[in-house]
Motif scaffolding. Structure first.
Motif, mmCIF file in Angstrom:
data_model
loop_
_atom_site.group_PDB
_atom_site.id
_atom_site.type_symbol
_atom_site.label_atom_id
_atom_site.label_comp_id
_atom_site.label_asym_id
_atom_site.label_seq_id
_atom_site.Cartn_x
_atom_site.Cartn_y
_atom_site.Cartn_z
ATOM 1 N N MET A 187 18.472 9.978 29.757
ATOM 2 C CA MET A 187 17.150 9.948 30.392
ATOM 3 C C MET A 187 17.211 9.167 31.696
ATOM 4 O O MET A 187 17.841 8.110 31.764
ATOM 5 C CB MET A 187 16.117 9.297 29.473
ATOM 6 C CG MET A 187 14.745 9.129 30.112
ATOM 7 S SD MET A 187 13.593 8.209 29.069
ATOM 8 C CE MET A 187 12.172 8.130 30.159
ATOM 9 N N ASP A 219 12.721 4.117 22.970
ATOM 10 C CA ASP A 219 13.722 5.182 22.947
ATOM 11 C C ASP A 219 14.742 4.925 21.839
ATOM 12 O O ASP A 219 15.498 3.954 21.882
ATOM 13 C CB ASP A 219 14.427 5.240 24.308
ATOM 14 C CG ASP A 219 15.308 6.475 24.469
ATOM 15 O OD1 ASP A 219 15.632 7.105 23.447
ATOM 16 O OD2 ASP A 219 15.677 6.780 25.619
ATOM 17 N N GLN A 274 17.342 6.373 21.402
ATOM 18 C CA GLN A 274 18.684 6.568 21.939
ATOM 19 C C GLN A 274 19.175 5.370 22.735
ATOM 20 O O GLN A 274 20.232 5.426 23.360
ATOM 21 C CB GLN A 274 18.725 7.825 22.814
ATOM 22 C CG GLN A 274 18.424 9.107 22.060
ATOM 23 C CD GLN A 274 19.368 9.286 20.876
ATOM 24 O OE1 GLN A 274 20.595 9.220 21.035
ATOM 25 N NE2 GLN A 274 18.810 9.515 19.693
#
Length: 256
Positions: free
Chosen positions: A1, A48, A50
């Motif tokens: 991202m 997030d 991730q």
């Protein structure tokens, strides 16, 4: 991202969120929007799944020169003072790191001054290159300080050592930072990014939930007065910005 911001870069790679101060032409000094941008980036990292770890660094020669002295000068020329709400933004920035769910690493190159020092101190780990240094700097502008700096430095060094550095404006070079146990590691300048990455990978191998709960304990038990401190800090900065000493100090600094 990846998300674009006006004064910082933010991207995620291999479970690590990178926040890079991106105003190298002014030593990565904070623009008025930078505080909020970093807070937003920290919120993105926290939300997030991730992301396991956050690394904060500065592009170019310095980590962060603190507040933008040219902006201070423009305010003085326009007879403007620092508003408490604006100073509270700096405290909210520090709080966003201190209370973040994910571990935060500050990779400090060159100078971390003023709010830049506050930003580094709000991190969980500071890695410095051998030529890096930490500067309170505020007293040289006739200001008491922002970004929760006095609070976090007192927590780290104790009252008398904190006073020595904020009241006398004494810098802390990498060697002294190591003696104070402020820095996790000192490395050669060319090894700084890799050292931060190695630490991030070590943290990423550990339980994300366990680290989050450890950070929660640090925040709730050791920083309970942070909001009260930030409110008082904002009041004192507001009052200091109205005093003739501040105008004189800014003009003296620019005269150099």
């Amino acid at each position: 991202m990846t998300k674009e911001f006006p004064t910082i870069d933010y991207h995620v790679e291999d479970k690590i969120a990178y926040i890079t101060l991106n105003r190298p032409e002014v030593g990565n000094a904070f623009a008025s929007t930078t505080y909020g941008e970093i807070r937003e980036a920290m919120a993105l990292a926290d939300q997030d799944d991730q992301v396991d770890v956050v690394i904060i660094s500065g592009k170019g020669k310095h980590f962060c020169a603190g507040g933008d002295i040219q902006e201070f000068n423009k305010m003085l020329e326009n007879n403007q003072v620092m508003e408490e709400e604006d100073i509270l933004e700096t405290g909210r920035l520090a709080k966003s790191l201190l209370t973040a769910k994910k571990p935060v690493i500050a990779a400090v190159n060159g100078a971390a001054a003023g709010a830049g020092f506050g930003l580094a101190l709000a991190s969980d780990f500071i890695i410095m290159d051998k030529e890096a240094s930490l500067h309170s700097a505020f007293i040289h502008l006739a200001l008491p300080g922002d970004t929760s700096l006095i609070y976090t430095l007192q927590k780290a060094l104790g009252t008398f050592k904190a006073k020595e550095h904020v009241m006398l404006g004494k810098p802390i070079d990498a060697k002294l930072a190591q003696e104070y146990n402020l820095t996790y590691k000192i490395v050669d300048k060319e090894d700084l990014a890799q050292a931060a990455l190695d630490l991030a990978h070590d943290l990423s191998k550990l339980s994300t939930n366990g680290l989050m709960l450890q950070k929660d304990l640090f925040a709730r038990i050791f920083y309970p007065e942070l909001d009260d401190f930030n409110a008082a800090e904002a009041q004192n900065m507001h009052h200091a910005s109205k005093h003739p000493d501040h105008l004189e100090a800014v003009r003296k600094f620019l005269g150099k």
